[in-house]
Design a protein around this motif. Structure first.
Motif, PDB file in Angstrom:
ATOM      1  N   MET A   1     171.989  62.657  30.521  1.00 51.74           N
ATOM      2  CA  MET A   1     170.628  63.390  30.468  1.00 51.74           C
ATOM      3  C   MET A   1     169.580  63.467  29.704  1.00 51.74           C
ATOM      4  O   MET A   1     168.391  63.459  30.442  1.00 51.74           O
ATOM      5  N   ILE A   2     169.846  62.234  28.805  1.00 52.36           N
ATOM      6  CA  ILE A   2     168.295  61.534  28.262  1.00 52.36           C
ATOM      7  C   ILE A   2     167.738  60.598  29.084  1.00 52.36           C
ATOM      8  O   ILE A   2     166.817  60.803  29.023  1.00 52.36           O
ATOM      9  N   LEU A   3     168.148  60.351  30.240  1.00 51.23           N
ATOM     10  CA  LEU A   3     167.932  59.010  31.061  1.00 51.23           C
ATOM     11  C   LEU A   3     166.941  60.205  32.237  1.00 51.23           C
ATOM     12  O   LEU A   3     165.512  59.538  32.600  1.00 51.23           O
ATOM     13  N   LEU A   4     167.678  61.377  32.531  1.00 46.93           N
ATOM     14  CA  LEU A   4     166.480  62.105  33.472  1.00 46.93           C
ATOM     15  C   LEU A   4     166.077  62.852  33.019  1.00 46.93           C
ATOM     16  O   LEU A   4     165.042  62.812  33.486  1.00 46.93           O
ATOM     17  N   GLN A   5     165.792  63.156  31.674  1.00 42.16           N
ATOM     18  CA  GLN A   5     164.815  63.432  30.469  1.00 42.16           C
ATOM     19  C   GLN A   5     163.615  62.325  30.334  1.00 42.16           C
ATOM     20  O   GLN A   5     162.760  62.729  31.082  1.00 42.16           O
ATOM     21  N   LEU A   6     164.063  61.376  30.585  1.00 45.88           N
ATOM     22  CA  LEU A   6     162.618  60.416  30.428  1.00 45.88           C
ATOM     23  C   LEU A   6     161.741  60.130  31.413  1.00 45.88           C
ATOM     24  O   LEU A   6     160.886  60.188  32.020  1.00 45.88           O
ATOM     25  N   GLU A   7     163.396  60.512  33.087  1.00 48.05           N
ATOM     26  CA  GLU A   7     162.229  59.875  34.412  1.00 48.05           C
ATOM     27  C   GLU A   7     161.509  61.199  34.719  1.00 48.05           C
ATOM     28  O   GLU A   7     160.339  61.040  35.307  1.00 48.05           O
ATOM     29  N   ASP A   8     162.424  62.865  33.687  1.00 52.70           N
ATOM     30  CA  ASP A   8     160.949  63.477  34.646  1.00 52.70           C
ATOM     31  C   ASP A   8     159.805  63.849  33.502  1.00 52.70           C
ATOM     32  O   ASP A   8     158.996  64.142  33.871  1.00 52.70           O
ATOM     33  N   ASP A   9     160.212  62.790  32.173  1.00 52.79           N
ATOM     34  CA  ASP A   9     158.490  63.274  31.287  1.00 52.79           C
ATOM     35  C   ASP A   9     157.652  62.181  31.692  1.00 52.79           C
ATOM     36  O   ASP A   9     156.758  62.344  32.124  1.00 52.79           O
ATOM     37  N   ILE A  10     158.405  61.067  32.644  1.00 54.54           N
ATOM     38  CA  ILE A  10     157.157  59.728  33.175  1.00 54.54           C
ATOM     39  C   ILE A  10     157.038  60.196  34.539  1.00 54.54           C
ATOM     40  O   ILE A  10     155.663  60.246  34.961  1.00 54.54           O
ATOM     41  N   GLY A  11     157.295  61.089  35.719  1.00 56.35           N
ATOM     42  CA  GLY A  11     157.368  61.589  36.608  1.00 56.35           C
ATOM     43  C   GLY A  11     157.761  60.741  37.909  1.00 56.35           C
ATOM     44  O   GLY A  11     156.750  60.369  39.006  1.00 56.35           O
ATOM     45  N   GLY A  12     159.129  59.887  37.971  1.00 56.44           N
ATOM     46  CA  GLY A  12     159.384  58.944  38.480  1.00 56.44           C
ATOM     47  C   GLY A  12     160.736  58.517  38.278  1.00 56.44           C
ATOM     48  O   GLY A  12     161.353  58.597  37.198  1.00 56.44           O
ATOM     49  N   ALA A  13     161.453  57.815  39.210  1.00 51.30           N
ATOM     50  CA  ALA A  13     162.922  57.078  39.189  1.00 51.30           C
ATOM     51  C   ALA A  13     162.868  55.964  38.629  1.00 51.30           C
ATOM     52  O   ALA A  13     161.644  54.993  39.008  1.00 51.30           O
ATOM     53  N   LEU A  14     163.382  55.784  38.312  1.00 54.75           N
ATOM     54  CA  LEU A  14     163.403  54.174  37.156  1.00 54.75           C
ATOM     55  C   LEU A  14     164.843  53.081  37.323  1.00 54.75           C
ATOM     56  O   LEU A  14     164.353  51.975  37.160  1.00 54.75           O
ATOM     57  N   PHE A  15     165.795  53.773  38.392  1.00 46.83           N
ATOM     58  CA  PHE A  15     166.824  52.745  38.477  1.00 46.83           C
ATOM     59  C   PHE A  15     166.845  53.312  39.950  1.00 46.83           C
ATOM     60  O   PHE A  15     166.722  54.245  40.068  1.00 46.83           O
ATOM     61  N   GLU A  16     166.977  52.384  41.113  1.00 48.37           N
ATOM     62  CA  GLU A  16     167.293  52.709  41.969  1.00 48.37           C
ATOM     63  C   GLU A  16     168.794  53.315  42.966  1.00 48.37           C
ATOM     64  O   GLU A  16     169.496  52.510  42.148  1.00 48.37           O
ATOM     65  N   GLY A  17     168.762  53.828  43.380  1.00 44.69           N
ATOM     66  CA  GLY A  17     170.529  54.065  44.116  1.00 44.69           C
ATOM     67  C   GLY A  17     171.519  55.451  42.998  1.00 44.69           C
ATOM     68  O   GLY A  17     170.683  55.361  41.556  1.00 44.69           O
ATOM     69  N   GLY A  18     172.785  55.333  43.060  1.00 41.16           N
ATOM     70  CA  GLY A  18     172.997  56.077  42.270  1.00 41.16           C
ATOM     71  C   GLY A  18     174.154  55.312  41.017  1.00 41.16           C
ATOM     72  O   GLY A  18     174.493  55.952  40.583  1.00 41.16           O
ATOM     73  N   ARG A  19     174.279  53.880  41.484  1.00 40.74           N
ATOM     74  CA  ARG A  19     174.711  53.225  40.071  1.00 40.74           C
ATOM     75  C   ARG A  19     173.938  52.553  39.230  1.00 40.74           C
ATOM     76  O   ARG A  19     174.483  52.676  37.978  1.00 40.74           O
ATOM     77  N   LYS A  20     172.919  52.995  38.862  1.00 41.35           N
ATOM     78  CA  LYS A  20     171.529  52.496  37.839  1.00 41.35           C
ATOM     79  C   LYS A  20     172.071  50.994  37.762  1.00 41.35           C
ATOM     80  O   LYS A  20     171.400  51.253  36.359  1.00 41.35           O
ATOM     81  N   ASN A  21     171.715  50.124  38.689  1.00 45.36           N
ATOM     82  CA  ASN A  21     172.278  48.982  38.174  1.00 45.36           C
ATOM     83  C   ASN A  21     170.856  48.031  38.605  1.00 45.36           C
ATOM     84  O   ASN A  21     170.858  46.568  38.454  1.00 45.36           O
ATOM     85  N   ARG A  22     169.749  48.817  39.100  1.00 41.14           N
ATOM     86  CA  ARG A  22     168.595  48.372  39.709  1.00 41.14           C
ATOM     87  C   ARG A  22     166.859  48.292  39.581  1.00 41.14           C
ATOM     88  O   ARG A  22     167.303  50.131  39.955  1.00 41.14           O
TER      89      ARG A  22
END
Length: 254
Positions: A1-22
């Motif tokens: 939830m916190i990651l999604l909020q951060l990405e929403d505030d920034i305006g873009g995805a921070l990780f590639e793919g669904g595993r969030k390891n890159r």
């Protein structure tokens, strides 16, 4: 939830793919900026603590080693008479490290070595001849007594390289520096190596103030070489009054 909020505030995805390891390129930028912000916070906390432990403030000086031997002691002595409560932090490093410490707010004032033709940086506080430092009973000293005063004397003994060698514009010095097998960036170490008979080095004449009688300074004339000491200071934020006072004391003490 916190990651999604951060990405929403920034305006873009921070990780590639669904595993969030890159990390995405945006994620790498956010990580780098976060590290810088954290380091800036740590530096601010340290500055506050330094000020709290010294009622009169503090001054952080990063200096080339030879200046800590020849230039700083009398300046500090005079400064102490007027401002005995100021905390002074001295770090002796080479010129490149001095500049880095100022850039990353790890020092307030820097003292660097420079060639006479270097312009546009700092203020000149000392001009000192460069020469060969060797043992008084060694091959170079014996050759000098025969009337020879040239950089070619370096061929008589192994050369101990240090950053100041690059200030001598001589192909002879360049050749010996390239073929040398011992290098040091600290003046005290260089003098100890010469005293031990490991070879000769190039230092400013002012460095001889800390040596014993068994070392000799020889100033070649082909060409005559000088080392300039420049004072530089932190420019990313206003300096405190005590930093400004010590900066001025350096000029008056030269």
């Amino acid at each position: 939830m916190i990651l999604l909020q951060l990405e929403d505030d920034i305006g873009g995805a921070l990780f590639e793919g669904g595993r969030k390891n890159r990390l995405t390129p945006l994620g790498m930028l956010v990580l780098e900026e976060s590290r810088r912000a954290s380091e800036a916070y740590d530096r601010s906390v340290k500055a506050i603590r330094r000020y709290a432990t010294s009622t009169a403030g503090s001054v952080r000086i990063a200096s080339v080693p030879s200046a800590t031997i020849s230039l700083l002691p009398p300046v500090i002595l005079r400064f102490r008479r007027e401002r005995p409560d100021v905390r002074l932090e001295i770090n002796d490093v080479d010129s490149a490290a001095v500049r880095r410490r100022l850039e990353f707010d790890e020092a307030d004032i820097g003292i660097v070595s420079a060639a006479p033709d270097d312009v546009g940086e700092g203020t000149l506080i000392e001009r000192t001849p460069l020469g060969i430092v060797c043992r008084s009973d060694g091959p170079i000293a014996r050759a000098t007594t025969a009337g020879k005063a040239s950089w070619s004397l370096l061929g008589e003994e192994p050369m101990i390289v240090n950053p100041l060698c690059s200030l001598v514009k001589s192909p002879i010095v360049e050749h010996h520096a390239l073929t040398a097998t011992l290098e040091s960036r600290n003046t005290t170490s260089l003098l100890a190596f010469v005293q031990a008979g490991l070879g000769a080095t190039i230092l400013p004449q002012s460095a001889m103030r800390a040596t014993g009688e068994n070392l000799t300074f020889i100033q070649p004339t082909d060409p005559v070489a000088f080392r300039h000491l420049l004072k530089i200071r932190q420019s990313t934020r206003p300096n405190t009054p005590v930093v400004e006072a010590f900066y001025e004391a350096l000029l008056h003490g030269a």
